[in-house]
Scaffold this motif. Structure first.
Motif, PDB file in Angstrom:
ATOM      1  N   TRP A  23      12.752  11.228  -4.199  1.00 17.76           N
ATOM      2  CA  TRP A  23      12.434   9.835  -4.533  1.00 17.76           C
ATOM      3  C   TRP A  23      12.945   8.873  -3.456  1.00 17.76           C
ATOM      4  O   TRP A  23      13.641   7.909  -3.719  1.00 17.76           O
ATOM      5  CB  TRP A  23      13.003   9.462  -5.902  1.00 17.76           C
ATOM      6  N   ARG A  24      12.566   9.212  -2.250  1.00 19.94           N
ATOM      7  CA  ARG A  24      12.926   8.382  -1.099  1.00 19.94           C
ATOM      8  C   ARG A  24      11.665   7.751  -0.527  1.00 19.94           C
ATOM      9  O   ARG A  24      10.570   8.327  -0.628  1.00 19.94           O
ATOM     10  CB  ARG A  24      13.657   9.216  -0.038  1.00 19.94           C
ATOM     11  N   GLU A  37       0.862  -1.173   0.000  1.00 20.69           N
ATOM     12  CA  GLU A  37       0.000   0.000   0.000  1.00 20.69           C
ATOM     13  C   GLU A  37       0.901   1.226   0.000  1.00 20.69           C
ATOM     14  O   GLU A  37       1.660   1.448   0.939  1.00 20.69           O
ATOM     15  CB  GLU A  37      -0.901   0.023   1.228  1.00 20.69           C
ATOM     16  N   LEU A  38       0.813   2.015  -1.063  1.00 22.97           N
ATOM     17  CA  LEU A  38       1.623   3.219  -1.193  1.00 22.97           C
ATOM     18  C   LEU A  38       0.841   4.398  -0.634  1.00 22.97           C
ATOM     19  O   LEU A  38      -0.287   4.653  -1.036  1.00 22.97           O
ATOM     20  CB  LEU A  38       1.970   3.468  -2.659  1.00 22.97           C
ATOM     21  N   ARG A  39       1.459   5.109   0.295  1.00 21.30           N
ATOM     22  CA  ARG A  39       0.818   6.275   0.887  1.00 21.30           C
ATOM     23  C   ARG A  39       1.774   7.460   0.777  1.00 21.30           C
ATOM     24  O   ARG A  39       2.925   7.365   1.217  1.00 21.30           O
ATOM     25  CB  ARG A  39       0.459   6.028   2.346  1.00 21.30           C
ATOM     26  N   ALA A  40       1.276   8.538   0.186  1.00 21.73           N
ATOM     27  CA  ALA A  40       2.091   9.737   0.015  1.00 21.73           C
ATOM     28  C   ALA A  40       1.556  10.838   0.908  1.00 21.73           C
ATOM     29  O   ALA A  40       0.345  11.064   0.971  1.00 21.73           O
ATOM     30  CB  ALA A  40       2.067  10.182  -1.444  1.00 21.73           C
ATOM     31  N   VAL A  41       2.479  11.519   1.597  1.00 18.70           N
ATOM     32  CA  VAL A  41       2.082  12.522   2.588  1.00 18.70           C
ATOM     33  C   VAL A  41       2.993  13.738   2.491  1.00 18.70           C
ATOM     34  O   VAL A  41       4.072  13.694   1.876  1.00 18.70           O
ATOM     35  CB  VAL A  41       2.163  11.941   4.020  1.00 18.70           C
ATOM     36  N   VAL A  42       2.548  14.822   3.099  1.00 21.51           N
ATOM     37  CA  VAL A  42       3.394  15.991   3.328  1.00 21.51           C
ATOM     38  C   VAL A  42       3.850  15.901   4.784  1.00 21.51           C
ATOM     39  O   VAL A  42       3.012  15.963   5.691  1.00 21.51           O
ATOM     40  CB  VAL A  42       2.628  17.306   3.090  1.00 21.51           C
ATOM     41  N   PRO A  43       5.140  15.711   5.057  1.00 24.06           N
ATOM     42  CA  PRO A  43       5.595  15.452   6.434  1.00 24.06           C
ATOM     43  C   PRO A  43       5.053  16.409   7.474  1.00 24.06           C
ATOM     44  O   PRO A  43       4.575  15.983   8.533  1.00 24.06           O
ATOM     45  CB  PRO A  43       7.118  15.543   6.307  1.00 24.06           C
ATOM     46  N   ALA A  44       5.108  17.709   7.193  1.00 24.52           N
ATOM     47  CA  ALA A  44       4.652  18.689   8.190  1.00 24.52           C
ATOM     48  C   ALA A  44       3.175  18.532   8.496  1.00 24.52           C
ATOM     49  O   ALA A  44       2.742  18.688   9.649  1.00 24.52           O
ATOM     50  CB  ALA A  44       4.945  20.107   7.695  1.00 24.52           C
ATOM     51  N   GLU A  45       2.370  18.218   7.470  1.00 23.48           N
ATOM     52  CA  GLU A  45       0.926  18.051   7.668  1.00 23.48           C
ATOM     53  C   GLU A  45       0.608  16.699   8.310  1.00 23.48           C
ATOM     54  O   GLU A  45      -0.303  16.586   9.134  1.00 23.48           O
ATOM     55  CB  GLU A  45       0.200  18.181   6.326  1.00 23.48           C
ATOM     56  N   GLU A  46       1.373  15.672   7.945  1.00 22.35           N
ATOM     57  CA  GLU A  46       1.108  14.327   8.465  1.00 22.35           C
ATOM     58  C   GLU A  46       1.315  14.265   9.971  1.00 22.35           C
ATOM     59  O   GLU A  46       0.603  13.539  10.677  1.00 22.35           O
ATOM     60  CB  GLU A  46       2.010  13.321   7.758  1.00 22.35           C
ATOM     61  N   ALA A  64       4.148   1.482   2.660  1.00 32.23           N
ATOM     62  CA  ALA A  64       5.306   2.265   2.226  1.00 32.23           C
ATOM     63  C   ALA A  64       4.894   3.723   2.144  1.00 32.23           C
ATOM     64  O   ALA A  64       3.799   4.051   1.674  1.00 32.23           O
ATOM     65  CB  ALA A  64       5.818   1.782   0.876  1.00 32.23           C
ATOM     66  N   LEU A  65       5.761   4.606   2.641  1.00 28.54           N
ATOM     67  CA  LEU A  65       5.490   6.036   2.656  1.00 28.54           C
ATOM     68  C   LEU A  65       6.426   6.763   1.707  1.00 28.54           C
ATOM     69  O   LEU A  65       7.624   6.457   1.646  1.00 28.54           O
ATOM     70  CB  LEU A  65       5.680   6.609   4.065  1.00 28.54           C
ATOM     71  N   MET A  66       5.882   7.745   0.979  1.00 28.01           N
ATOM     72  CA  MET A  66       6.688   8.607   0.112  1.00 28.01           C
ATOM     73  C   MET A  66       6.169  10.033   0.227  1.00 28.01           C
ATOM     74  O   MET A  66       5.126  10.271   0.848  1.00 28.01           O
ATOM     75  CB  MET A  66       6.633   8.122  -1.328  1.00 28.01           C
ATOM     76  N   HIS A  67       6.884  10.968  -0.364  1.00 25.98           N
ATOM     77  CA  HIS A  67       6.452  12.359  -0.324  1.00 25.98           C
ATOM     78  C   HIS A  67       5.324  12.590  -1.319  1.00 25.98           C
ATOM     79  O   HIS A  67       5.287  11.976  -2.404  1.00 25.98           O
ATOM     80  CB  HIS A  67       7.623  13.294  -0.628  1.00 25.98           C
ATOM     81  N   LEU A  68       4.424  13.495  -0.980  1.00 30.56           N
ATOM     82  CA  LEU A  68       3.256  13.762  -1.820  1.00 30.56           C
ATOM     83  C   LEU A  68       3.665  14.232  -3.216  1.00 30.56           C
ATOM     84  O   LEU A  68       3.062  13.804  -4.226  1.00 30.56           O
ATOM     85  CB  LEU A  68       2.375  14.814  -1.141  1.00 30.56           C
ATOM     86  N   ASP A  69       4.679  15.088  -3.323  1.00 33.50           N
ATOM     87  CA  ASP A  69       5.090  15.597  -4.632  1.00 33.50           C
ATOM     88  C   ASP A  69       5.628  14.480  -5.523  1.00 33.50           C
ATOM     89  O   ASP A  69       5.381  14.468  -6.742  1.00 33.50           O
ATOM     90  CB  ASP A  69       6.150  16.686  -4.475  1.00 33.50           C
ATOM     91  N   ASP A  70       6.345  13.537  -4.940  1.00 37.01           N
ATOM     92  CA  ASP A  70       6.843  12.401  -5.727  1.00 37.01           C
ATOM     93  C   ASP A  70       5.687  11.542  -6.226  1.00 37.01           C
ATOM     94  O   ASP A  70       5.706  11.061  -7.369  1.00 37.01           O
ATOM     95  CB  ASP A  70       7.800  11.556  -4.882  1.00 37.01           C
ATOM     96  N   ALA A  71       4.684  11.340  -5.369  1.00 33.23           N
ATOM     97  CA  ALA A  71       3.537  10.532  -5.773  1.00 33.23           C
ATOM     98  C   ALA A  71       2.728  11.235  -6.874  1.00 33.23           C
ATOM     99  O   ALA A  71       2.195  10.576  -7.770  1.00 33.23           O
ATOM    100  CB  ALA A  71       2.641  10.264  -4.566  1.00 33.23           C
ATOM    101  N   ARG A  72       2.625  12.545  -6.819  1.00 31.98           N
ATOM    102  CA  ARG A  72       1.913  13.278  -7.878  1.00 31.98           C
ATOM    103  C   ARG A  72       2.564  13.044  -9.236  1.00 31.98           C
ATOM    104  O   ARG A  72       1.886  12.849 -10.248  1.00 31.98           O
ATOM    105  CB  ARG A  72       1.904  14.765  -7.550  1.00 31.98           C
ATOM    106  N   ARG A  73       3.876  13.050  -9.248  1.00 34.84           N
ATOM    107  CA  ARG A  73       4.587  12.824 -10.506  1.00 34.84           C
ATOM    108  C   ARG A  73       4.469  11.367 -10.941  1.00 34.84           C
ATOM    109  O   ARG A  73       4.301  11.078 -12.122  1.00 34.84           O
ATOM    110  CB  ARG A  73       6.051  13.221 -10.339  1.00 34.84           C
TER     111      ARG A  73
END
Length: 418
Positions: free
Chosen positions: A148-149, A116-125, A207-216
Motif C-alpha cells: 500500500w505504497r 489519475e491513479l495508475r497501477a503497474v507491475v514494476p518489472a513489466e512497466e 499517482a502510481l501504485m502496485h497492480l495487486d494493491d489496485a486490484r484489491r
C-alpha cells in the motif's frame, strides 16, 4: 573594352563601399543587410525552439505513457494473459505490460486533489516506459504487492503538503454498500516517492501504485484495465495497435500516444506554419529594401554607367554589376542571420534564464508550456530552406534596379550630368 572577363563583378563589389561624400547609400545598404540578417536569425531561432519543444514534449510523453493501449470493453480485460500470449510475438511488438487505471481523489489532512491513479507491475512497466528515470528514491522498487505504497507527482505532493513517509487517503468513485447507505471506497497509502517529469499534466495529476494493491482497491480479481504496448517505432503505433485488435476479434478500446496527446503536436505544427509565414514576410520586407538601395545607387552612378557603356560595356555587363551588388547584400545578410540564429538556438536555455533573472518574470511557465526549460532542435533541412528563401528574395529584389541600369542610355545619362 579590353578588360578581364570578371570586371563587372569587381565593380559591383567596389560599389558596395560607400564614398565619403555619400554615406547615405551605404547606410541604406547596411539597413537592408541587417534586416535580412534579423529576419533569418529570428526564423531559425524560433523554429529551432519549436522543434525542440516538440521533441522534448514527445520524449517526456513517451517516457510516461506507452506507445499504445488495448483495453477491455467497459474498462475491464479478464483474458489479458491470453491476449498477451497472442500478441507478444507479433511483428513490431517490443513489450507488453498490464495496467489498471482510474480516476480518484487524494486526501491529506484538510487538503485534497483529483488524481489519475495508475497501477503497474514494476518489472513489466520498465519494459514499456522509461518512467523510472523520473522517479525519486528507489523508483518502482518502492512499490510492493500488499505494501500500500504510492508514488506521487512532485507538484501533486506539494499541493497536498506531503513528503515521503506521510500517509494519504485514496478515495475512488466506486462505493461500499452499508446499512447507512453507499459510502466511497477509500484506502490509506504511504507516500514512497515522487514523480518529477517536468510536465504539469503528470507532475500535478499522476499517482502510481502496485497492480495487486489496485486490484484489491477496485475489487477486480485477476482482471486488469488493459495492456500497454511498446513498438519498435512509435510513429506506427496507431496502425499496429489497430491491426492487433482486429486480429484478436471481440470488442476492445484502443488508443495510442499520438491520439491521447495529439492536440499538443497539432498545435505546435499549426503555430510553426503561422510563425514561418509571418517571419518570412519580415525577410521579404528587408529584401525589398535592396530595391530602394540599388535604385539610389543606379541614380548616383548614371555617369559611371554611361562612361562604362561608351568604353564598350554591354547592357549585360551593367546588369551583372548591380546584380552582384544586390546579391552580395543578400548573401552577407543571410549568412549573418544563419550564424546568429544557430548561435541563439545553441544557447537559448541560457539566454532565457538570463532574461528571467534580469526582468524578474517567468518566460517559460511549466503550467502553460508543459516544460520547465526551453529546448532547441536545429534541423538542417529547415536552415537550408530558410537560407535558400532569403537568398532567392534577395536576388529577386535586385532584378528591377539592375534592369534599369542596363537600360540606361549613355548619351542621355551624360547630358543630364552636364
Amino acid at each position: 573594352m579590353n578588360s578581364p572577363a570578371g570586371w563587372p563583378v569587381w565593380i559591383g563589389l567596389r560599389y558596395l563601399r560607400a564614398r565619403r561624400d555619400n554615406r547615405f547609400v551605404g547606410f541604406i545598404s547596411g539597413i537592408a543587410m541587417t534586416g535580412i540578417a534579423l529576419g533569418v536569425m529570428t526564423l531559425i531561432a524560433v523554429l529551432s525552439v519549436m522543434n525542440g519543444f516538440e521533441r522534448d514534449l514527445q520524449r517526456r510523453i513517451l517516457d510516461i505513457v506507452s506507445h499504445a493501449t488495448l483495453e477491455g470493453d467497459g474498462g475491464r480485460l479478464d483474458d489479458w494473459q491470453e491476449v498477451t500470449r497472442r500478441t507478444v510475438d507479433q511483428p513490431g511488438v517490443v513489450a507488453i505490460a498490464p495496467f489498471i487505471e482510474g480516476r480518484g481523489m487524494l486526501v491529506a489532512g484538510e487538503r485534497s486533489a483529483a488524481v489519475e491513479l495508475r497501477a503497474v507491475v514494476p518489472a513489466e512497466e520498465r519494459r514499456v516506459t522509461a518512467i523510472e528515470r523520473h522517479l525519486s528514491g528507489r523508483g518502482l522498487d518502492e512499490l510492493k504487492p500488499g505494501g500500500w505504497r504510492i508514488l506521487l507527482g512532485r507538484g501533486l505532493a506539494e499541493k497536498l503538503a506531503v513528503k515521503a513517509g506521510d500517509a494519504v487517503q485514496v478515495v475512488i468513485a466506486q462505493g461500499n454498500v452499508t446499512p447507512a447507505g453507499v459510502t466511497p471506497r477509500m484506502r490509506r497509502f504511504t507516500v514512497a516517492g515522487f514523480i518529477d517529469v517536468g510536465m504539469y499534466e503528470f507532475d500535478q495529476g499522476l499517482a502510481l501504485m502496485h497492480l495487486d494493491d489496485a486490484r484489491r482497491l477496485y475489487r477486480m480479481g485477476d482482471a486488469v484495465t488493459g495492456l500497454r504496448f511498446t513498438f519498435d517505432d512509435p510513429e506506427i503505433a496507431a496502425r499496429r495497435i489497430r491491426e492487433l485488435a482486429e486480429g484478436l476479434g471481440g470488442r476492445y478500446f484502443i488508443s495510442d500516444w499520438s491520439r491521447r496527446h495529439g492536440n499538443f503536436f497539432r498545435s505546435i505544427q499549426v503555430t510553426k506554419s503561422i510563425m514561418f509565414v509571418v517571419l518570412l514576410l519580415v525577410v521579404a520586407v528587408a529584401a525589398f529594401n535592396i530595391i530602394s538601395t540599388l535604385v539610389m545607387v543606379v541614380k548616383e552612378k548614371r555617369a559611371d554607367i554611361a562612361i562604362l557603356r561608351t568604353q564598350g560595356g554591354s547592357p549585360r555587363d551593367m546588369l551583372t554589376i548591380f546584380l552582384t551588388q544586390g546579391s552580395i547584400i543578400g548573401v552577407v545578410g543571410t549568412a549573418a542571420g544563419v550564424a546568429l540564429g544557430l548561435l541563439i538556438a545553441a544557447n537559448v536555455t541560457t539566454i532565457v534564464a538570463g532574461l528571467e533573472r534580469v526582468l524578474g518574470i517567468t518566460l517559460v511557465d511549466p503550467r502553460v508550456y508543459f516544460i520547465s526549460e526551453l529546448p532547441a532542435d536545429v534541423r538542417s533541412g529547415e536552415v537550408l530552406l530558410i537560407a535558400g528563401l532569403a537568398l532567392a528574395l534577395g536576388v529577386l529584389a535586385t532584378i528591377y534596379p539592375a534592369w534599369r541600369a542596363a537600360k540606361t542610355q549613355p548619351a542621355e545619362a551624360l547630358r543630364q550630368e552636364v
